[in-house]
Design a protein around this motif. Structure first.
Motif, PDB file in Angstrom:
ATOM      1  N   TYR A 192       3.143 -10.286  10.654  1.00 14.95           N
ATOM      2  CA  TYR A 192       2.089  -9.292  10.426  1.00 14.95           C
ATOM      3  C   TYR A 192       2.585  -7.934  10.900  1.00 14.95           C
ATOM      4  O   TYR A 192       2.796  -7.725  12.091  1.00 14.95           O
ATOM      5  CB  TYR A 192       0.791  -9.673  11.146  1.00 14.95           C
ATOM      6  CG  TYR A 192      -0.286  -8.617  11.014  1.00 14.95           C
ATOM      7  CD1 TYR A 192      -0.846  -8.331   9.768  1.00 14.95           C
ATOM      8  CD2 TYR A 192      -0.716  -7.893  12.112  1.00 14.95           C
ATOM      9  CE1 TYR A 192      -1.816  -7.344   9.628  1.00 14.95           C
ATOM     10  CE2 TYR A 192      -1.691  -6.907  11.984  1.00 14.95           C
ATOM     11  CZ  TYR A 192      -2.235  -6.640  10.737  1.00 14.95           C
ATOM     12  OH  TYR A 192      -3.190  -5.665  10.607  1.00 14.95           O
ATOM     13  N   ASN A 235      -9.320  -0.510   2.942  1.00 14.87           N
ATOM     14  CA  ASN A 235      -7.884  -0.713   3.038  1.00 14.87           C
ATOM     15  C   ASN A 235      -7.488  -1.919   2.192  1.00 14.87           C
ATOM     16  O   ASN A 235      -8.323  -2.467   1.472  1.00 14.87           O
ATOM     17  CB  ASN A 235      -7.394  -0.799   4.491  1.00 14.87           C
ATOM     18  CG  ASN A 235      -7.748  -2.084   5.200  1.00 14.87           C
ATOM     19  OD1 ASN A 235      -8.198  -3.067   4.604  1.00 14.87           O
ATOM     20  ND2 ASN A 235      -7.554  -2.086   6.503  1.00 14.87           N
ATOM     21  N   TYR A 236      -6.214  -2.314   2.265  1.00  9.93           N
ATOM     22  CA  TYR A 236      -5.689  -3.342   1.365  1.00  9.93           C
ATOM     23  C   TYR A 236      -4.817  -4.325   2.127  1.00  9.93           C
ATOM     24  O   TYR A 236      -3.900  -3.918   2.851  1.00  9.93           O
ATOM     25  CB  TYR A 236      -4.829  -2.689   0.268  1.00  9.93           C
ATOM     26  CG  TYR A 236      -5.585  -1.685  -0.539  1.00  9.93           C
ATOM     27  CD1 TYR A 236      -6.249  -2.053  -1.700  1.00  9.93           C
ATOM     28  CD2 TYR A 236      -5.670  -0.357  -0.123  1.00  9.93           C
ATOM     29  CE1 TYR A 236      -6.975  -1.123  -2.433  1.00  9.93           C
ATOM     30  CE2 TYR A 236      -6.383   0.572  -0.852  1.00  9.93           C
ATOM     31  CZ  TYR A 236      -7.035   0.179  -2.002  1.00  9.93           C
ATOM     32  OH  TYR A 236      -7.751   1.106  -2.714  1.00  9.93           O
ATOM     33  N   TRP A 237      -5.099  -5.621   1.945  1.00 17.38           N
ATOM     34  CA  TRP A 237      -4.171  -6.637   2.403  1.00 17.38           C
ATOM     35  C   TRP A 237      -3.010  -6.613   1.418  1.00 17.38           C
ATOM     36  O   TRP A 237      -3.217  -6.718   0.205  1.00 17.38           O
ATOM     37  CB  TRP A 237      -4.799  -8.020   2.398  1.00 17.38           C
ATOM     38  CG  TRP A 237      -5.548  -8.363   3.643  1.00 17.38           C
ATOM     39  CD1 TRP A 237      -6.895  -8.456   3.776  1.00 17.38           C
ATOM     40  CD2 TRP A 237      -4.990  -8.658   4.920  1.00 17.38           C
ATOM     41  NE1 TRP A 237      -7.212  -8.790   5.073  1.00 17.38           N
ATOM     42  CE2 TRP A 237      -6.061  -8.921   5.800  1.00 17.38           C
ATOM     43  CE3 TRP A 237      -3.680  -8.715   5.421  1.00 17.38           C
ATOM     44  CZ2 TRP A 237      -5.868  -9.247   7.135  1.00 17.38           C
ATOM     45  CZ3 TRP A 237      -3.498  -9.042   6.756  1.00 17.38           C
ATOM     46  CH2 TRP A 237      -4.579  -9.302   7.590  1.00 17.38           C
ATOM     47  N   GLN A 270      -2.146  -4.624   6.549  1.00 16.80           N
ATOM     48  CA  GLN A 270      -3.371  -4.012   6.051  1.00 16.80           C
ATOM     49  C   GLN A 270      -3.044  -2.537   5.851  1.00 16.80           C
ATOM     50  O   GLN A 270      -2.975  -1.780   6.814  1.00 16.80           O
ATOM     51  CB  GLN A 270      -4.520  -4.184   7.043  1.00 16.80           C
ATOM     52  CG  GLN A 270      -4.960  -5.624   7.176  1.00 16.80           C
ATOM     53  CD  GLN A 270      -6.169  -5.743   8.062  1.00 16.80           C
ATOM     54  OE1 GLN A 270      -7.259  -5.324   7.689  1.00 16.80           O
ATOM     55  NE2 GLN A 270      -5.983  -6.314   9.229  1.00 16.80           N
ATOM     56  N   GLN A 317     -10.292  -4.376   0.579  1.00 14.60           N
ATOM     57  CA  GLN A 317     -11.370  -4.774   1.479  1.00 14.60           C
ATOM     58  C   GLN A 317     -12.026  -3.565   2.132  1.00 14.60           C
ATOM     59  O   GLN A 317     -11.459  -2.479   2.158  1.00 14.60           O
ATOM     60  CB  GLN A 317     -10.857  -5.729   2.551  1.00 14.60           C
ATOM     61  CG  GLN A 317      -9.843  -5.099   3.477  1.00 14.60           C
ATOM     62  CD  GLN A 317      -9.331  -6.082   4.530  1.00 14.60           C
ATOM     63  OE1 GLN A 317      -9.762  -7.236   4.590  1.00 14.60           O
ATOM     64  NE2 GLN A 317      -8.428  -5.639   5.370  1.00 14.60           N
TER      65      GLN A 317
END
Length: 150
Positions: A77, A142-144, A111, A131
């Motif tokens: 991550y 934001n975006y995964w 993210q 999301q």
């Protein structure tokens, strides 16, 4: 310009870089209220430092000045990747991302902000999900995103 590992004494400098970058670079995509929630003036100094220590964190220096930082955890991550507001588009984000991705074994997930999404897409990350997240009670988009490491 060179990359090195994080040291605890870097924490306040990284905090200033983060705050200034969020409040200038990201201001094109987020409102003042969102920016203040994302990077408030007050913050927990111990928690800020501990997150860097819990992850692998790299810092980029240029002529003795820290111009960027990024960190990744053991599961791949990519938590933070920030480049000094006055040093955008100089290859610093690419340098950091290359080093962080090299630590991943299968995939890297992040993210990404609206502002950072094109950078990650250019590097081969795909958008998994758009999301709305709540930061200090304020809704933010934001975006995964994910990149498979071969």
């Amino acid at each position: 310009m060179y990359i090195r590992s994080y040291k605890e004494e870097d924490a306040p400098i990284l905090r200033d870089l983060f705050w200034n970058t969020v409040h200038t670079v990201n201001a094109v995509d987020y409102t003042r209220i969102q920016l203040d929630a994302w990077a408030p003036v007050e913050y927990d100094r111990n928690a800020w430092n501990q997150r860097f220590l819990d992850h692998t964190t790299f810092v980029v220096e240029n002529d003795g000045q820290i111009v960027g930082f990024g960190d990744i955890d053991a599961q791949g991550y990519l938590d933070r990747l920030f480049v000094h507001k006055d040093h955008q588009n100089e290859g610093i984000g690419t340098m950091l991302c290359d080093a962080l991705e090299a630590l991943a074994t299968k995939r890297v997930i992040t993210q990404a902000s609206i502002t950072a999404k094109p950078f990650f897409a250019h590097r081969g990350y795909r958008c998994i999900q758009k999301q709305i997240v709540y930061v200090r009670g304020v809704a933010m988009e934001n975006y995964w995103m994910e990149k498979i490491i071969l």
